[in-house]
Scaffold this motif. Structure first.
Motif, PDB file in Angstrom:
ATOM      1  N   ARG A  64       0.822  -1.216   0.000  1.00 30.16           N
ATOM      2  CA  ARG A  64       0.000   0.000   0.000  1.00 30.16           C
ATOM      3  C   ARG A  64       0.853   1.262   0.000  1.00 30.16           C
ATOM      4  N   GLN A  65       2.078   1.161   0.498  1.00 29.79           N
ATOM      5  CA  GLN A  65       3.000   2.310   0.474  1.00 29.79           C
ATOM      6  C   GLN A  65       3.707   2.441  -0.867  1.00 29.79           C
ATOM      7  N   GLY A  66       3.480   1.512  -1.784  1.00 32.96           N
ATOM      8  CA  GLY A  66       4.080   1.584  -3.107  1.00 32.96           C
ATOM      9  C   GLY A  66       5.202   0.605  -3.368  1.00 32.96           C
ATOM     10  N   TRP A  67       5.524  -0.237  -2.376  1.00 33.46           N
ATOM     11  CA  TRP A  67       6.577  -1.227  -2.568  1.00 33.46           C
ATOM     12  C   TRP A  67       6.074  -2.398  -3.413  1.00 33.46           C
ATOM     13  N   THR A  68       6.988  -2.997  -4.166  1.00 32.15           N
ATOM     14  CA  THR A  68       6.756  -4.294  -4.787  1.00 32.15           C
ATOM     15  C   THR A  68       7.401  -5.325  -3.871  1.00 32.15           C
ATOM     16  N   VAL A  69       6.623  -6.300  -3.408  1.00 32.16           N
ATOM     17  CA  VAL A  69       7.037  -7.130  -2.286  1.00 32.16           C
ATOM     18  C   VAL A  69       7.154  -8.599  -2.688  1.00 32.16           C
ATOM     19  N   VAL A  70       8.232  -9.231  -2.249  1.00 33.84           N
ATOM     20  CA  VAL A  70       8.337 -10.689  -2.237  1.00 33.84           C
ATOM     21  C   VAL A  70       8.150 -11.106  -0.780  1.00 33.84           C
ATOM     22  N   ALA A  71       7.084 -11.866  -0.516  1.00 31.71           N
ATOM     23  CA  ALA A  71       6.744 -12.270   0.850  1.00 31.71           C
ATOM     24  C   ALA A  71       6.929 -13.772   0.988  1.00 31.71           C
ATOM     25  N   VAL A  72       7.679 -14.173   1.997  1.00 34.85           N
ATOM     26  CA  VAL A  72       8.134 -15.556   2.138  1.00 34.85           C
ATOM     27  C   VAL A  72       7.622 -16.143   3.446  1.00 34.85           C
ATOM     28  N   ASP A  73       7.211 -17.392   3.394  1.00 32.01           N
ATOM     29  CA  ASP A  73       6.941 -18.139   4.617  1.00 32.01           C
ATOM     30  C   ASP A  73       7.206 -19.609   4.353  1.00 32.01           C
ATOM     31  N   ILE A  74       7.428 -20.358   5.429  1.00 36.87           N
ATOM     32  CA  ILE A  74       7.659 -21.800   5.298  1.00 36.87           C
ATOM     33  C   ILE A  74       6.347 -22.560   5.167  1.00 36.87           C
ATOM     34  N   SER A  76       2.661 -23.247   3.706  1.00 38.60           N
ATOM     35  CA  SER A  76       1.772 -22.977   2.581  1.00 38.60           C
ATOM     36  C   SER A  76       0.420 -22.471   3.065  1.00 38.60           C
ATOM     37  N   THR A  77       0.000 -22.914   4.242  1.00 39.13           N
ATOM     38  CA  THR A  77      -1.257 -22.427   4.798  1.00 39.13           C
ATOM     39  C   THR A  77      -1.162 -20.945   5.128  1.00 39.13           C
ATOM     40  N   ALA A  78      -0.071 -20.528   5.760  1.00 36.79           N
ATOM     41  CA  ALA A  78       0.121 -19.107   6.045  1.00 36.79           C
ATOM     42  C   ALA A  78       0.140 -18.291   4.762  1.00 36.79           C
ATOM     43  N   LEU A  79       0.802 -18.802   3.737  1.00 37.31           N
ATOM     44  CA  LEU A  79       0.852 -18.079   2.469  1.00 37.31           C
ATOM     45  C   LEU A  79      -0.533 -17.951   1.846  1.00 37.31           C
ATOM     46  N   GLY A  80      -1.361 -18.972   2.012  1.00 42.44           N
ATOM     47  CA  GLY A  80      -2.734 -18.875   1.528  1.00 42.44           C
ATOM     48  C   GLY A  80      -3.510 -17.800   2.261  1.00 42.44           C
ATOM     49  N   TYR A  81      -3.346 -17.738   3.580  1.00 38.44           N
ATOM     50  CA  TYR A  81      -3.994 -16.684   4.359  1.00 38.44           C
ATOM     51  C   TYR A  81      -3.500 -15.308   3.897  1.00 38.44           C
ATOM     52  N   ALA A  82      -2.186 -15.183   3.689  1.00 34.56           N
ATOM     53  CA  ALA A  82      -1.607 -13.904   3.299  1.00 34.56           C
ATOM     54  C   ALA A  82      -2.090 -13.474   1.914  1.00 34.56           C
ATOM     55  N   ALA A  83      -2.179 -14.418   0.986  1.00 33.03           N
ATOM     56  CA  ALA A  83      -2.648 -14.087  -0.360  1.00 33.03           C
ATOM     57  C   ALA A  83      -4.100 -13.608  -0.320  1.00 33.03           C
ATOM     58  N   ALA A  84      -4.925 -14.242   0.510  1.00 30.95           N
ATOM     59  CA  ALA A  84      -6.312 -13.803   0.654  1.00 30.95           C
ATOM     60  C   ALA A  84      -6.375 -12.403   1.260  1.00 30.95           C
ATOM     61  N   ASN A  85      -5.501 -12.138   2.218  1.00 30.52           N
ATOM     62  CA  ASN A  85      -5.414 -10.816   2.826  1.00 30.52           C
ATOM     63  C   ASN A  85      -5.053  -9.782   1.767  1.00 30.52           C
ATOM     64  N   ALA A  86      -4.097 -10.105   0.900  1.00 30.76           N
ATOM     65  CA  ALA A  86      -3.686  -9.180  -0.155  1.00 30.76           C
ATOM     66  C   ALA A  86      -4.815  -8.933  -1.154  1.00 30.76           C
ATOM     67  N   ARG A  87      -5.572  -9.968  -1.479  1.00 29.23           N
ATOM     68  CA  ARG A  87      -6.707  -9.791  -2.406  1.00 29.23           C
ATOM     69  C   ARG A  87      -7.759  -8.873  -1.796  1.00 29.23           C
ATOM     70  N   ARG A  88      -8.067  -9.080  -0.532  1.00 34.01           N
ATOM     71  CA  ARG A  88      -9.064  -8.220   0.117  1.00 34.01           C
ATOM     72  C   ARG A  88      -8.607  -6.764   0.146  1.00 34.01           C
ATOM     73  N   ALA A  89      -7.304  -6.558   0.272  1.00 35.61           N
ATOM     74  CA  ALA A  89      -6.763  -5.203   0.324  1.00 35.61           C
ATOM     75  C   ALA A  89      -6.566  -4.603  -1.066  1.00 35.61           C
ATOM     76  N   GLY A  90      -6.729  -5.408  -2.112  1.00 34.82           N
ATOM     77  CA  GLY A  90      -6.578  -4.911  -3.472  1.00 34.82           C
ATOM     78  C   GLY A  90      -5.144  -4.687  -3.904  1.00 34.82           C
ATOM     79  N   VAL A  91      -4.174  -5.380  -3.266  1.00 26.63           N
ATOM     80  CA  VAL A  91      -2.761  -5.180  -3.608  1.00 26.63           C
ATOM     81  C   VAL A  91      -2.095  -6.483  -4.062  1.00 26.63           C
ATOM     82  N   GLU A  92      -2.902  -7.464  -4.461  1.00 31.97           N
ATOM     83  CA  GLU A  92      -2.310  -8.756  -4.828  1.00 31.97           C
ATOM     84  C   GLU A  92      -1.360  -8.649  -6.011  1.00 31.97           C
ATOM     85  N   ASP A  93      -1.515  -7.621  -6.857  1.00 32.65           N
ATOM     86  CA  ASP A  93      -0.629  -7.469  -8.006  1.00 32.65           C
ATOM     87  C   ASP A  93       0.740  -6.913  -7.615  1.00 32.65           C
TER      88      ASP A  93
END
Length: 213
Positions: A64-74, A76-93
């Protein structure tokens, strides 16, 4: 049918964190870490790497601050939660999610900001080596932010007698050259933390914020 933890593939660490996240709510606070806000807010957005993204609150804030982000976790469930969070926030791209056991693999490239918040584990983990590799991923002129537990919360699964180093000792364990890094902030702060059942307590965090020269 979902697999039981005993059937999961991967390392002990991956199985541990999969079990932890599968047993927790996918909901998130929607708030970034306080130290991340304080340290990253003045920076010019660029390419960021977050190690241990959990449900993605920090990654979403950076996007949201304008960064392009690579987000890492070990996990896959956490990454699924995070991806859903990003979609809801409209920043998944603006966020790429990658699964890594950081003791075995690491994202490629260099970054203007590398952040690792509470990258601590009850499972065996070569943390200092991983953080040194994280430092190596910071581009010249970029920044490294490490936030870590400096005390044990009442609801923690850590042993009651667990020792937490102070910020200076933690930084020293990374063996980074003073010629390559400017110390922008190395201190310990207090904050009110909220536990899994809504309980609260004052805890301490180390904040290590460095600039790559």
């Amino acid at each position: 049918m979902s697999k039981g933890i005993e059937d999961m593939q991967g390392t002990d660490a991956e199985r541990f964190w999969e079990e932890r996240y599968r047993g927790s709510s996918p909901g998130s606070s929607g708030k970034p870490g306080m130290a991340l806000q304080q340290c990253a807010q003045p920076l010019m957005p660029g390419r960021a790497l977050e190690l241990g993204c959990a449900r993605g609150d920090d990654a979403v804030w950076l996007a949201r601050q304008g960064w392009t982000v690579v987000a890492v976790d070990i996990s896959s469930t956490a990454l699924g939660y995070a991806a859903a969070n990003a979609r809801r926030a409209g920043v998944e791209d603006r966020i790429t999610f990658e699964q890594h056991d950081l003791s075995e693999s690491f994202p490629q490239g260099q970054f203007g900001l590398v952040t690792a918040s509470f990258l601590q584990s009850p499972v065996a983990f070569p943390r200092a080596a991983v953080l040194r590799r994280a430092a190596g991923a910071v581009a010249p002129g970029g920044h490294l932010l490490i936030v870590e537990h400096a005390s044990r919360s009442p609801w923690s699964s850590a042993p009651p007698d667990m020792h937490f180093p102070d910020a200076e000792a933690s930084l020293a364990s990374l063996a980074l050259s003073d010629r390559d890094w400017a110390r922008l902030r190395v201190d310990t702060v207090e904050r009110q933390a909220t536990g899994p059942n809504g309980q609260t307590a004052m805890v301490r965090d180390n904040v290590i914020f460095l600039g790559r020269i």
